[in-house]
Design an enzyme around this catalytic site. Sequence first.
Site, PDB file in Angstrom:
ATOM      1  N   THR A 233      -9.940  -0.151   8.153  1.00  0.00           N
ATOM      2  CA  THR A 233      -9.629   0.278   9.517  1.00  0.00           C
ATOM      3  C   THR A 233      -9.826   1.786   9.706  1.00  0.00           C
ATOM      4  O   THR A 233      -9.745   2.273  10.823  1.00  0.00           O
ATOM      5  CB  THR A 233      -8.163  -0.059   9.877  1.00  0.00           C
ATOM      6  OG1 THR A 233      -7.323   0.586   8.916  1.00  0.00           O
ATOM      7  CG2 THR A 233      -7.907  -1.547   9.835  1.00  0.00           C
TER       8      THR A 233
ATOM      9  N   ASP B 227       4.737  -3.705   5.369  1.00  0.00           N
ATOM     10  CA  ASP B 227       4.541  -2.724   4.313  1.00  0.00           C
ATOM     11  C   ASP B 227       5.375  -3.071   3.107  1.00  0.00           C
ATOM     12  O   ASP B 227       6.364  -2.408   2.818  1.00  0.00           O
ATOM     13  CB  ASP B 227       4.882  -1.321   4.829  1.00  0.00           C
ATOM     14  CG  ASP B 227       3.775  -0.810   5.741  1.00  0.00           C
ATOM     15  OD1 ASP B 227       2.617  -1.152   5.482  1.00  0.00           O
ATOM     16  OD2 ASP B 227       4.088  -0.081   6.699  1.00  0.00           O
TER      17      ASP B 227
END
Lengths: 509, 509
Positions: free
Chosen positions: B214, B272
């Site tokens: 990304t 995460d």
Amino acid sequence: MKDDAQAFASSFVAGARRLGIDSGNAAVLYLAAGGGACRTGRYPAGARVRVSTARRTVTALVHLVRADIVPDGEVGLSDLTWQRLGASEGEPVRVRLAPPARSFAFVRSRIFGADLSVEAANAIVGDIAAGLYSDIEIAAFITACAGRPLKVEETFALTGAMVQAGTRLEWPAAPVVDKHCVGGLPGNRTTLLIVPIVAACGLTIPKTSSRSITSPAGTADAMETLAPVDLDTERMRRVVEQEGGCIVWGGAVNLSPADDVLIRISRPLDFDGEAAMVASVLSKKLAAGSTHVLIDIPVGPSAKVRSQAAAESLVRLFQAVGQAYGLTIRTVISDGSQPVGRGIGPALEALDALAVLRNERDAPADLRTRALTLAGHVLELGGKAAAGEGFALARATLESGAALRKFEAICAAQGGMRVPEVGAFRHDVLARRAGYVAAIDNRRLARVAKLAGAPKDAGAGVLFLAPVGRTVKAGGPLYTIHAASAGTLSEAVAYAATHPDIIAIVEDE
Amino acid sequence: MKDDAQAFASSFVAGARRLGIDSGNAAVLYLAAGGGACRTGRYPAGARVRVSTARRTVTALVHLVRADIVPDGEVGLSDLTWQRLGASEGEPVRVRLAPPARSFAFVRSRIFGADLSVEAANAIVGDIAAGLYSDIEIAAFITACAGRPLKVEETFALTGAMVQAGTRLEWPAAPVVDKHCVGGLPGNRTTLLIVPIVAACGLTIPKTSSRSITSPAGTADAMETLAPVDLDTERMRRVVEQEGGCIVWGGAVNLSPADDVLIRISRPLDFDGEAAMVASVLSKKLAAGSTHVLIDIPVGPSAKVRSQAAAESLVRLFQAVGQAYGLTIRTVISDGSQPVGRGIGPALEALDALAVLRNERDAPADLRTRALTLAGHVLELGGKAAAGEGFALARATLESGAALRKFEAICAAQGGMRVPEVGAFRHDVLARRAGYVAAIDNRRLARVAKLAGAPKDAGAGVLFLAPVGRTVKAGGPLYTIHAASAGTLSEAVAYAATHPDIIAIVEDE
């Protein structure tokens, strides 16, 4: 992944073309590799895009194809994208990158320990129903609700959110009754009997049923061999207003669209979440406008609910959430140890129900008794019979022929009654020895019916002749396999031959 | 869903045809609707099948297409299916239904409270690497590991399973060093400096890097503007044996194939997970044969790790799991508040690194200092410098030109050094007022570089000229946008114009 709103602002317009590709449950948009849209780099393979006509928007996945499949200036639509969008050939559609669903932050919160609030449930379920969640996001939500089970308040929030995301029916007069059976027993088509009995007694019962997903037949599949079931909301309403009841396919009436999406993802994951089940069932009943609901919970080693304790826990949750929404709920824990009736497969199950409605002498007694018992509960629940008198009223309604006439009227109102046709290719599976039937492997018996072609071939399936306890002779018939072709018949016969213990026979001492 | 092994036994053979459809990360098999395979009803759209040549097997999803796209007797393969299978045009392939992955029972157990045992981790990760898991099953596994974080023992099991599922390299002599940076700062290309410095000092550093997913550039993308990076395991080994180090793309050497799959699903979910990060990093280091590893953890408001406490917790887990596998680990918590160097984008970042290697007077000082600091740690860790003397050795190696010569030798060994080319279309973004730079919005600055075409156009990106604290004049340059075409340049310029606060300037009092 955080990103800017602006990045999702730009878009392009192209002519829609149906490519005739069935991509299953994934809605796909095909772009020409090397075409204008592709060259911007904004729409790589796998990107999620929103595709819009003036009327509707759907979310789809980008696949890139050669220019001979999709010319530049056009975009290709898979069958599902085409269907959901309701586009016409060549109609201009606007394509833009799909923004990530904001409500996914609520999913993340639930995973990390927060409860599912009403606000969170509404946001998540609304986005799921709008097609904004990818399959992996839905899987994450389902998993988040499985590991740390939803509390009663959370189940309440989820149920309400599912109702809110779809159509909700309203009926002029209460009570509006319904019944639901948790977890399929093969052949358990009591709905085809309960609806006409109850409607004949003057109650309103707008019944929506499902098609088979993994079983040999769903109630909607069996009903479809007798009358059309693909009614939209308006036609369903007219049938119910005229006859007091209907038996239609739930998929056509959009009562709880998020539930359909959740089921598609949760089924292969096979997390038997109690809360998800309660939310799924009650949201559909609330959306259908029901006020009084009977829940039948069969318990058995190969049924969905396998122990009395699990059934009782489910009952408590159904009661708690139902009450919170003002539903009157009655639950029945029933025997789920073997198939009900004799037929397994759409037409064969329909014929069982028809034999009961016609009061035929050899109609399956177990299906009849089970249907009368449940119909009796519904009649009591709806105030048509005093406590303990429902069964007798149900039986009288059946025996008088009133239930049959009501069923014929419902079929006519749904589009015309027809005669179920059984597959012409047949094979009898015989007992290898004498004795009595000790147990049935429901799962494998269903597999035989599916190999024979059910539910796709509506006339295919199994006619089951040896219930538990029955004494059989060596060479006597245990079940008959029906199929629409020699090929499917032979596949089912071969499977049956290698599994002689589907019907376990114990020799008499 | 339980089912019989027998149902998965039957199969058919057809000629493979590459359709030129890029279906992203989904491997697809296209069957002719109405063709022989389709008529059996065994392979509906969305079914999961295993497709095999004599050499290899991959798992793919069935899509149904018109017969003019795939003639009967053939099956169509999407690009990914084709690539993974390594098939040739017309080669016969065998297709059968994919059985459900048995190891998913372990995923279910973890969801419902059990710990991830070594046996469970090996089974799950092995099946994921073999392509037996669907995306939604992988999402369920990732979610199951996020909500109730993995313990140290579970992280250990997961790490080991990931190593076991791929190739593992071995090197003749220890120590074998490596470095890893957790969470990208734009422009942070220290690897291109650390590897040649460390290798020039005689240590073995077989470095594999990732491409951008990304971000505007991954280390492999930047290195690729200087030399080939798509080396297979054998060629990588020869480079390291000859030069002591390499900088290659990890995707080509199959070091931890399950990790690549997990990252593809976990990234859009954006959980995460500390444990998942540690298992991902350490499994790749173990697979690469490293014995001594430096972990750089930048901390900043827009870095992956946002607080000192989070960094310290990560350090403890890295140490515990690393030790259990006999790795010597050193961690550095560094400043992650702004981009490193001046270039953002593959070629621009490569040029920054080259300027440092060449000891050019205006080479980015922050990149140079950061690289020397980290290289110094690696040199100490690998026993080439005493504690506190690593930085000086690294600096001497850089200033003497030994690092540049080693870098050129590595590039030559990897297939030949080349000159990075910067996009010819450029635009300067100017300060609207005088003052000093108070803050940088890293995320939006990266967005400008991506709109300009990075990383796809290797020469596109941003040359960043105004670090925090710098005093600027009104009309002075803040950053320069480079692009390969007028179209992409204008998109990036337009975005920059509507976001003047990417570089926040505070007027002097």
